[in-house]
Motif scaffolding. Structure first.
Motif, PDB file in Angstrom:
ATOM      1  N   ALA A 224      22.029  47.845 -21.072  1.00  0.00           N
ATOM      2  CA  ALA A 224      22.522  48.821 -22.046  1.00  0.00           C
ATOM      3  C   ALA A 224      21.452  49.128 -23.083  1.00  0.00           C
ATOM      4  CB  ALA A 224      23.788  48.299 -22.726  1.00  0.00           C
ATOM      5  N   ALA A 225      20.779  48.086 -23.510  1.00  0.00           N
ATOM      6  CA  ALA A 225      19.730  48.298 -24.514  1.00  0.00           C
ATOM      7  C   ALA A 225      18.583  49.106 -23.928  1.00  0.00           C
ATOM      8  CB  ALA A 225      19.233  46.951 -25.030  1.00  0.00           C
TER       9      ALA A 225
ATOM     10  N   ASP B  96      18.654  51.177 -21.524  1.00  0.00           N
ATOM     11  CA  ASP B  96      19.048  52.550 -21.227  1.00  0.00           C
ATOM     12  C   ASP B  96      19.084  53.418 -22.476  1.00  0.00           C
ATOM     13  OD1 ASP B  96      19.221  52.001 -18.612  1.00  0.00           O
ATOM     14  OD2 ASP B  96      21.421  51.846 -18.529  1.00  0.00           O
ATOM     15  N   HIS B  97      19.085  52.790 -23.606  1.00  0.00           N
ATOM     16  CA  HIS B  97      19.196  53.580 -24.828  1.00  0.00           C
ATOM     17  C   HIS B  97      17.914  54.391 -25.007  1.00  0.00           C
ATOM     18  CE1 HIS B  97      20.985  54.639 -28.609  1.00  0.00           C
ATOM     19  NE2 HIS B  97      19.819  54.442 -29.193  1.00  0.00           N
ATOM     20  N   PRO B  98      18.045  55.683 -25.309  1.00  0.00           N
ATOM     21  CA  PRO B  98      16.849  56.531 -25.421  1.00  0.00           C
ATOM     22  C   PRO B  98      15.876  55.990 -26.458  1.00  0.00           C
ATOM     23  CG  PRO B  98      18.843  57.868 -25.439  1.00  0.00           C
ATOM     24  CD  PRO B  98      19.291  56.439 -25.499  1.00  0.00           C
ATOM     25  N   GLY B  99      14.638  55.898 -26.063  1.00  0.00           N
ATOM     26  CA  GLY B  99      13.594  55.446 -26.982  1.00  0.00           C
ATOM     27  C   GLY B  99      13.239  53.985 -26.849  1.00  0.00           C
ATOM     28  N   VAL B 100      14.106  53.220 -26.195  1.00  0.00           N
ATOM     29  CA  VAL B 100      13.813  51.784 -26.058  1.00  0.00           C
ATOM     30  C   VAL B 100      12.717  51.592 -25.010  1.00  0.00           C
ATOM     31  CG1 VAL B 100      14.723  49.551 -25.285  1.00  0.00           C
ATOM     32  CG2 VAL B 100      16.051  50.984 -26.858  1.00  0.00           C
ATOM     33  N   ILE B 101      11.715  50.800 -25.380  1.00  0.00           N
ATOM     34  CA  ILE B 101      10.566  50.552 -24.498  1.00  0.00           C
ATOM     35  C   ILE B 101      10.746  49.240 -23.753  1.00  0.00           C
ATOM     36  CG2 ILE B 101       8.077  50.146 -24.444  1.00  0.00           C
ATOM     37  CD1 ILE B 101       8.009  51.702 -27.173  1.00  0.00           C
ATOM     38  N   ALA B 102      11.179  48.237 -24.452  1.00  0.00           N
ATOM     39  CA  ALA B 102      11.288  46.922 -23.824  1.00  0.00           C
ATOM     40  C   ALA B 102      12.301  46.073 -24.565  1.00  0.00           C
ATOM     41  CB  ALA B 102       9.941  46.216 -23.825  1.00  0.00           C
ATOM     42  N   VAL B 103      12.901  45.167 -23.826  1.00  0.00           N
ATOM     43  CA  VAL B 103      13.799  44.181 -24.414  1.00  0.00           C
ATOM     44  C   VAL B 103      13.215  42.812 -24.102  1.00  0.00           C
ATOM     45  CG1 VAL B 103      16.124  43.228 -24.427  1.00  0.00           C
ATOM     46  CG2 VAL B 103      15.786  45.697 -24.099  1.00  0.00           C
ATOM     47  N   MET B 104      12.821  42.123 -25.136  1.00  0.00           N
ATOM     48  CA  MET B 104      12.193  40.810 -24.952  1.00  0.00           C
ATOM     49  C   MET B 104      13.253  39.725 -25.115  1.00  0.00           C
ATOM     50  SD  MET B 104       8.663  39.410 -26.662  1.00  0.00           S
ATOM     51  CE  MET B 104       9.236  39.035 -28.301  1.00  0.00           C
ATOM     52  N   THR B 105      13.416  38.951 -24.058  1.00  0.00           N
ATOM     53  CA  THR B 105      14.372  37.842 -24.050  1.00  0.00           C
ATOM     54  C   THR B 105      13.634  36.624 -23.468  1.00  0.00           C
ATOM     55  OG1 THR B 105      15.153  38.148 -21.793  1.00  0.00           O
ATOM     56  CG2 THR B 105      16.180  39.538 -23.485  1.00  0.00           C
ATOM     57  N   PRO B 106      14.279  35.469 -23.430  1.00  0.00           N
ATOM     58  CA  PRO B 106      13.595  34.325 -22.812  1.00  0.00           C
ATOM     59  C   PRO B 106      13.169  34.608 -21.371  1.00  0.00           C
ATOM     60  CG  PRO B 106      15.461  33.568 -24.094  1.00  0.00           C
ATOM     61  CD  PRO B 106      15.536  35.069 -24.080  1.00  0.00           C
ATOM     62  N   ALA B 107      13.819  35.592 -20.722  1.00  0.00           N
ATOM     63  CA  ALA B 107      13.481  35.876 -19.323  1.00  0.00           C
ATOM     64  C   ALA B 107      12.099  36.502 -19.179  1.00  0.00           C
ATOM     65  CB  ALA B 107      14.540  36.809 -18.721  1.00  0.00           C
ATOM     66  N   ASN B 108      11.669  37.245 -20.186  1.00  0.00           N
ATOM     67  CA  ASN B 108      10.390  37.940 -20.018  1.00  0.00           C
ATOM     68  C   ASN B 108       9.437  37.762 -21.199  1.00  0.00           C
ATOM     69  OD1 ASN B 108      11.834  39.445 -21.883  1.00  0.00           O
ATOM     70  ND2 ASN B 108      11.137  41.425 -21.111  1.00  0.00           N
TER      71      ASN B 108
ATOM     72  N   THR C 160      11.234  54.312 -32.024  1.00  0.00           N
ATOM     73  CA  THR C 160      11.671  54.498 -33.413  1.00  0.00           C
ATOM     74  C   THR C 160      12.413  53.251 -33.867  1.00  0.00           C
ATOM     75  OG1 THR C 160      13.820  55.418 -32.813  1.00  0.00           O
ATOM     76  CG2 THR C 160      11.989  56.992 -33.051  1.00  0.00           C
ATOM     77  N   LEU C 161      12.454  53.082 -35.172  1.00  0.00           N
ATOM     78  CA  LEU C 161      13.203  51.967 -35.729  1.00  0.00           C
ATOM     79  C   LEU C 161      14.682  52.098 -35.383  1.00  0.00           C
ATOM     80  CD1 LEU C 161      13.473  49.493 -37.581  1.00  0.00           C
ATOM     81  CD2 LEU C 161      13.600  51.061 -39.525  1.00  0.00           C
ATOM     82  N   GLU C 162      15.174  53.332 -35.423  1.00  0.00           N
ATOM     83  CA  GLU C 162      16.594  53.554 -35.152  1.00  0.00           C
ATOM     84  C   GLU C 162      16.948  53.149 -33.721  1.00  0.00           C
ATOM     85  OE1 GLU C 162      14.519  55.619 -36.573  1.00  0.00           O
ATOM     86  OE2 GLU C 162      15.346  56.059 -38.544  1.00  0.00           O
ATOM     87  N   ALA C 163      16.089  53.529 -32.786  1.00  0.00           N
ATOM     88  CA  ALA C 163      16.372  53.187 -31.389  1.00  0.00           C
ATOM     89  C   ALA C 163      16.297  51.676 -31.187  1.00  0.00           C
ATOM     90  CB  ALA C 163      15.381  53.897 -30.468  1.00  0.00           C
ATOM     91  N   ALA C 164      15.327  51.038 -31.817  1.00  0.00           N
ATOM     92  CA  ALA C 164      15.212  49.583 -31.679  1.00  0.00           C
ATOM     93  C   ALA C 164      16.442  48.900 -32.271  1.00  0.00           C
ATOM     94  CB  ALA C 164      13.941  49.095 -32.373  1.00  0.00           C
TER      95      ALA C 164
ATOM     96  N   ALA D 246      19.169  46.736 -30.206  1.00  0.00           N
ATOM     97  CA  ALA D 246      19.513  45.346 -30.518  1.00  0.00           C
ATOM     98  C   ALA D 246      21.025  45.187 -30.619  1.00  0.00           C
ATOM     99  CB  ALA D 246      18.821  44.910 -31.797  1.00  0.00           C
ATOM    100  N   ALA D 247      21.688  46.194 -31.186  1.00  0.00           N
ATOM    101  CA  ALA D 247      23.149  46.116 -31.318  1.00  0.00           C
ATOM    102  C   ALA D 247      23.825  46.184 -29.949  1.00  0.00           C
ATOM    103  CB  ALA D 247      23.647  47.242 -32.219  1.00  0.00           C
ATOM    104  N   LEU D 248      23.203  46.915 -29.023  1.00  0.00           N
ATOM    105  CA  LEU D 248      23.827  47.093 -27.702  1.00  0.00           C
ATOM    106  C   LEU D 248      23.735  45.836 -26.837  1.00  0.00           C
ATOM    107  CD1 LEU D 248      22.575  50.713 -26.910  1.00  0.00           C
ATOM    108  CD2 LEU D 248      24.949  49.994 -27.342  1.00  0.00           C
ATOM    109  N   LEU D 249      22.971  44.858 -27.250  1.00  0.00           N
ATOM    110  CA  LEU D 249      22.812  43.657 -26.422  1.00  0.00           C
ATOM    111  C   LEU D 249      24.101  42.856 -26.307  1.00  0.00           C
ATOM    112  CD1 LEU D 249      19.277  42.495 -27.597  1.00  0.00           C
ATOM    113  CD2 LEU D 249      19.914  43.282 -25.309  1.00  0.00           C
TER     114      LEU D 249
END
Lengths: 349, 752
Positions: B69-70, B72-84, B125-129, B133-136
């Protein structure tokens, strides 16, 4: 980003039509709403910005002696309107005791009525809150609730309404003017907010799409001007919500109180108007015994909702003091620390 | 201008041309016009924005994150979690030395405290980030949170604070108590507190191969370089930190925090510069705090009001996974003469971010308890609190028996009491009212803070045109390092301030030492002093060894440097300008180096502390218990005052912090969830202007020839100490009610 529609209608009827859409919320100054949106507490689908609606930013002194406060009148503008402050000094004092100068310059009269509780569990989306999610439960119960409600609460919600402005407005029989899809109506402010009961998510009697256009004070309200005070006890000298506040207004006939008005703030989910306490003062002399009797009546139904039993006795004392101050007379000038117990205290340079 | 007496400095440097002047802040115009660039003001090309997602539970495991979900959100480049998350060269839970604190930087799915980072979303953008984060929408496996001081196994820590023993004693406390004619045993509580610097922790990180450039507020750039280098497996010199301005630090920026490391990891992950700025609420967990304390004070006094024993026991909390123990009892070592002193600490492990150094660590809560207890003992002895303190004045450091390197505390008491009007104080409580009927009370407290030094280095250069450069990686948290250190720099080279180019605030410059422990001006100042002296010594060699110079033959120690010239000490008519000396010698520059560090011999021989006395007046509404501090007078002695203007500001700020400690600040932790429920500045109260009507700081003269050659102690933290106790004592004096739990809120003063 969190996407939502934003529209800025130019007439009240357009606004009401837009506001009636599901998920719509009116936006005025946004001093509360924007924080709630940023925190994910509320996620409106559409914001209807009403700040450009014509005619809602006026303070109208009516021919009958009342006053109509447009919903978009800024707190600071209202408090500093000389005629308003002279005729309704306790309301000006309440306004100036609220928030900070910056917020008072932005926040509107209508928005003040619709501000949400400051209960931390309402703001914290990880906590259970029946206001946010009906039926989820209330984590304030059994949690940190030192400042929560002592009157009118239910097992579903123990939050309080934080407004200062609404407290003397309620005492002085303010009336809320509303425009909605079904037309116009006016209801007493005292009946505008709802106690939590089984439905704490329903905070006011507004129906979908209804817009506050003005708040009106009746001509009788000005008769209290010589003896009207607002008193607010808080945990720092300024920029804090009330622990408990009270408005007291007296009308004398000779040495005797002809009519008393009392309202309490931050004790319940609505501004609290203890009419039974007011009644005890009709025809009474303004002395300590009478005031204490009234205070006892005002808090007769109070009970703690947690670690807040102290607020009951505190509220009694605030009622007594507010009545005492009102009886002594409205000060000629607004105190430097409006509504503060330290308003009359000189500090050394 | 006062000439500063020097003991270890080469005699040819004449100090005093700039030290002691109340210069205004040299970077003030930059700050007031917005031209000063703080870390988060930077925006390198191609920069992406990172937002933290933090845990809402205090203990357990993250079992699911809606990464899709995160993403897929427009503008999101990457989601950093323990997995990556990028793997690190060093386990962030490794503790190679006591100042290496364990960091939560996405190396596993464990949750050890509320508001712990559990993912980072990077976006255009800060807004997309932020929305990403909220969508996680994390899901957890939750374990019951361990909250508060009670109900957990207590342990005796290995060390407290920066490495002091958890238990120390001198003499026989039990015998001292047994022989006392009066005894008190009281328990004081202080809450968890959070630093809440105005500027949140922020980082802009940019990798170029294995070279890292970061803008981030730091009180200790060299420490941060080492920590980052270790975690990422690169050389410390490959880490370039710029930290010219901090919007407050108070200890929370002394060591680089987990979120800052996450910003660097995110930049590596996405191959772009990344900015990460904490939200206010996110500062209540991963960046340190002051732990709550419960302090048991046992005091005995003889019939003359002299202490026979002083026992100070602290029960506090640290995190479940690391060790920092608030050294609250150590304040009792150095203040009041007693034939027997014992201090001890014990702690519990709870599910909280690791507590850390916070302005006046140990001394702030410890002094609040000690000064309250001293006040209670004075009352029990029927003595005025000032008279009682004077009766127990320590002429040597009580715990060690060492003499003080200097101690003008008596003068602090005298000058503060005089200014405040203390002699008019009625002995009994609840005797004073003002014209409005408010209860009025007067209280006092003694302020104290150790004078320590770290190690720092500086470089100075004199140029042929007679101008100088002084440079070092010093840290200005707002305390005035840019100004005070430049003043020392000017004096060190014997130049007017306007002829000096003072460079600071980056890690590429010589390490000036950590800005903590109120030690920065002394440490960095001594490094500068040494560097300048080195330059002048070389310059003097050139001149005095050159027969063409009017200074020829004066000898290395026979010249004085002042105003860009060297003068013969025995004949000031003979002098020569720096420019002429360099020119004739055919030299473009002379470079010198200096270091600042404590003299171990002096430290072994002397107890080194700054002192002060704080007097407080409060008014209390008799019905409502609402307290307002109406007057504060503090008198402090801290050796050489480099800049009275900045120092006064430090004292005032410290005293206001004391008001906050006494009346306002407390983290409210939900006893079930372990979450801080007031993690914002609307609900976490600090004083506003209206809470500080009249406040005054007196700078008491004190010369110290042992702490360092410049005689500088520290001023950054001492104002906090003494003040909280003084206010608590004033509240008691006003009301007759002794509140032993901080902050003193009105519900504790309402008598039903």
């Amino acid at each position: 980003m969190n996407r939502f529609e934003y529209i800025r209608p130019v007439t009240v009827s357009e606004a009401v039509a837009a506001g009636a859409a599901p998920g719509s919320t009116y936006l005025a100054a946004g001093t509360n709403l924007l924080d709630l949106m940023k925190g994910g507490v509320t996620r409106p689908v559409q914001l209807v910005d009403i700040t450009r609606l014509p005619g809602l930013d006026r303070i109208e002194h009516l021919e009958d002696g009342g006053v109509r406060i447009g919903a978009l009148v800024r707190n600071a503008d209202l408090a500093h309107d000389p005629a308003f402050a002279r005729r309704f000094p306790s309301i000006a004092e309440a306004l100036l005791s609220g928030a900070s100068a910056q917020l008072r310059n932005a926040a509107t009269a209508g928005g003040n009525l619709l501000q949400r509780t400051r209960c931390a569990y309402f703001y914290d989306t990880a906590s259970a809150c029946n206001k946010r999610h009906p039926g989820a439960g209330c984590d304030a119960i059994g949690g940190d609730n030192r400042l929560h409600a002592i009157l009118g609460w239910s097992e579903h919600c123990i939050a309080t309404h934080p407004s200062d402005f609404c407290v003397p407005m309620t005492a002085l029989d303010a009336v809320v003017e509303i425009e909605g899809p079904q037309g116009r109506r006016a209801i007493p402010l005292e009946q505008f907010h709802r106690l939590p009961g089984d439905n704490p998510e329903r905070e006011t009697v507004l129906d979908r799409g209804e817009l506050i256009t003005a708040i009106r004070l009746p001509p009788e309200a000005a008769a209290f001007a010589p003896h009207a005070r607002y008193l607010k006890v808080r945990e720092r000298t300024s920029y804090a919500f009330a622990v408990v506040s009270a408005a007291a207004a007296l009308r004398f006939e000779g040495d005797v109180i002809a009519e008393a008005r009392i309202a309490l703030g931050s004790v319940a989910l609505t501004p609290w108007r203890p009419r039974s306490a007011e009644a005890t003062l009709a025809g009474a002399r303004p002395d300590a015994a009478a005031f204490r009797h009234a205070a006892d009546a005002a808090l007769a139904d109070a009970r703690p909702s947690g670690d807040n039993a102290f607020k009951i006795e505190l509220a009694r004392r605030i009622v007594v003091r507010a009545l005492t101050l009102a009886a002594a007379g409205t000060p000629a000038r607004m105190p430097a620390l409006p509504a503060s117990p330290f308003a009359g205290v000189m500090t050394h340079a | 201008m006062p000439e500063i007496a020097l003991t270890q400095a080469p005699a040819h440097v004449r100090m005093g041309s700039s030290i002691g002047q109340p210069l205004t802040r040299r970077e003030g115009v930059l700050k007031t016009t917005g031209a000063a660039r703080y870390a988060a003001d930077h925006h390198p090309p191609g920069m992406a924005y990172a937002a933290l997602a933090v845990s809402s539970i205090a203990r357990g495991r993250v079992v699911a994150l809606d990464v899709a979900a995160a993403k897929d959100h427009p503008g999101v480049i990457a989601v950093m979690t323990p997995a990556n998350a990028p793997k690190l060269a060093l386990d962030p839970d490794a503790k190679l030395h006591p100042f290496m604190f364990r960091l939560d930087v996405l190396q596993n799915d464990k949750v050890r405290y509320a508001n712990q980072p559990i993912a980072v979303v990077v976006a255009d953008t800060l807004e997309a980030a932020t929305e990403g984060a909220a969508l996680l929408a994390p899901r957890y496996e939750t374990e019951p949170a361990r909250v508060g001081l009670d109900g957990h196994e207590r342990f005796a820590p290995q060390a407290v604070g920066a490495g002091r023993p958890a238990e120390e004693s001198h003499g026989d406390v039990e015998a001292g108590l047994a022989s006392a004619s009066r005894r008190i045993e009281t328990v004081y509580e202080t809450p968890g507190q959070y630093h809440n610097a105005m500027e949140p922790h922020a980082i802009v990180a940019a990798w170029d191969g294995d070279t890292l450039t970061i803008d981030t507020p730091s009180q200790g750039m060299a420490f941060a370089q080492d920590r980052i280098a270790g975690l990422f497996g690169i050389e410390p010199t490959a880490v370039h930190i710029r930290s010219p301005f901090l919007g407050g630090g108070f200890g929370s920026k002394g060591l680089i925090s987990g979120p800052q490391i996450l910003g660097i990891m995110a930049a590596r992950l996405v191959g772009r510069p990344v900015k990460l700025v904490l939200q206010r609420a996110q500062m209540y967990g991963p960046v340190g705090h002051r732990a709550p304390t419960r302090q048991t004070m046992r005091l005995g006094a003889d019939d003359q009001g002299r202490l026979t024993a002083l026992s100070h026991h602290v029960h506090t909390a640290t995190s479940a996974f690391d060790d920092f123990v608030e050294p609250a009892a150590t304040v009792s070592h150095a203040l009041y003469a007693s034939p027997a002193i014992r201090t001890s600490h014990e702690a519990v492990r709870i599910d909280t971010g690791t507590p850390l150094f916070m302005r006046a660590p140990g001394e702030a809560p410890g002094s609040a308890a000690l000064e309250s207890a001293i006040d209670e003992m004075a009352h029990a002895s029927g003595m005025d609190p000032l008279r009682f303190r004077l009766a127990n004045y320590a002429d040597v450091e009580p715990i060690s028996g060492n003499p003080f390197s200097s101690k003008a505390l008596r003068q602090c008491y005298e000058q503060g009491a005089e200014r405040f009007g203390w002699s008019r104080r009625p002995l009994a409580p609840r005797q004073m009212r003002d014209e409005a009927g408010m209860l009025v009370g007067w209280g006092m407290g003694t302020a104290t803070f150790p004078a320590i030094m770290f190690e720092g280095h500086a470089r100075a250069v004199l140029r042929r045109d007679g101008t100088g450069i002084v440079e070092l990686g010093a840290h200005d948290m707002g305390q005035g390092a840019w100004t005070a250190l430049a003043q020392i720099a000017a004096d060190s080279l014997g130049l007017d301030l306007g002829r000096i180019e003072f460079r600071s605030g980056t890690s590429d410059l010589p390490d000036a030492g950590i800005a903590g422990g109120s030690a920065h001006t002394a440490t960095a100042g001594m490094a500068i002093h040494g560097a300048g002296a080195d330059v002048i010594a070389r310059l003097a060699d050139l001149a005095t060894g050159d027969s063409r110079s009017p200074l020829f033959g004066a000898g290395n120690a026979g010249v004085i440097a002042r105003g860009g010239r060297l003068f013969r000490r025995d004949n000031e008519a003979a002098s020569e300008s720096y420019a002429d000396i360099l020119s004739r010698a055919g030299r473009d520059v002379i470079e010198g180096h200096g270091s600042g560090r404590v003299d171990p011999a002096a430290q072994a021989a002397y107890a080194m502390h700054a002192h002060g006395a704080v007097f407080a007046e409060v008014k209390v509404d008799p019905d409502f218990g609402q307290v307002r501090v109406t007057r504060l007078v503090g008198a402090f002695a801290a050796g050489t005052i480099v800049n009275p203007h900045m120092v006064r500001s430090q004292y005032l700020g410290g005293m206001i912090w004391g008001v906050s400690f006494a009346l306002h600040e407390q983290a409210v932790t939900d006893r079930r969830s372990g979450r801080v429920m007031n993690a914002n500045l609307a609900d976490y109260h600090v004083p506003v202007n209206a809470d500080v009507p009249s406040i005054e700081a007196i700078l008491v003269e004190e010369r110290d020839i042992h702490v360092n050659a410049l005689g500088i102690k520290g001023v950054g933290e001492i104002g906090v100490t003494g003040t909280a106790g003084a206010i608590a004592n004033a509240v008691w004096h006003a009301t007759g009610v002794r509140v032993r739990s901080f902050p003193i809120t009105l519900d504790r003063l309402i008598e039903p």
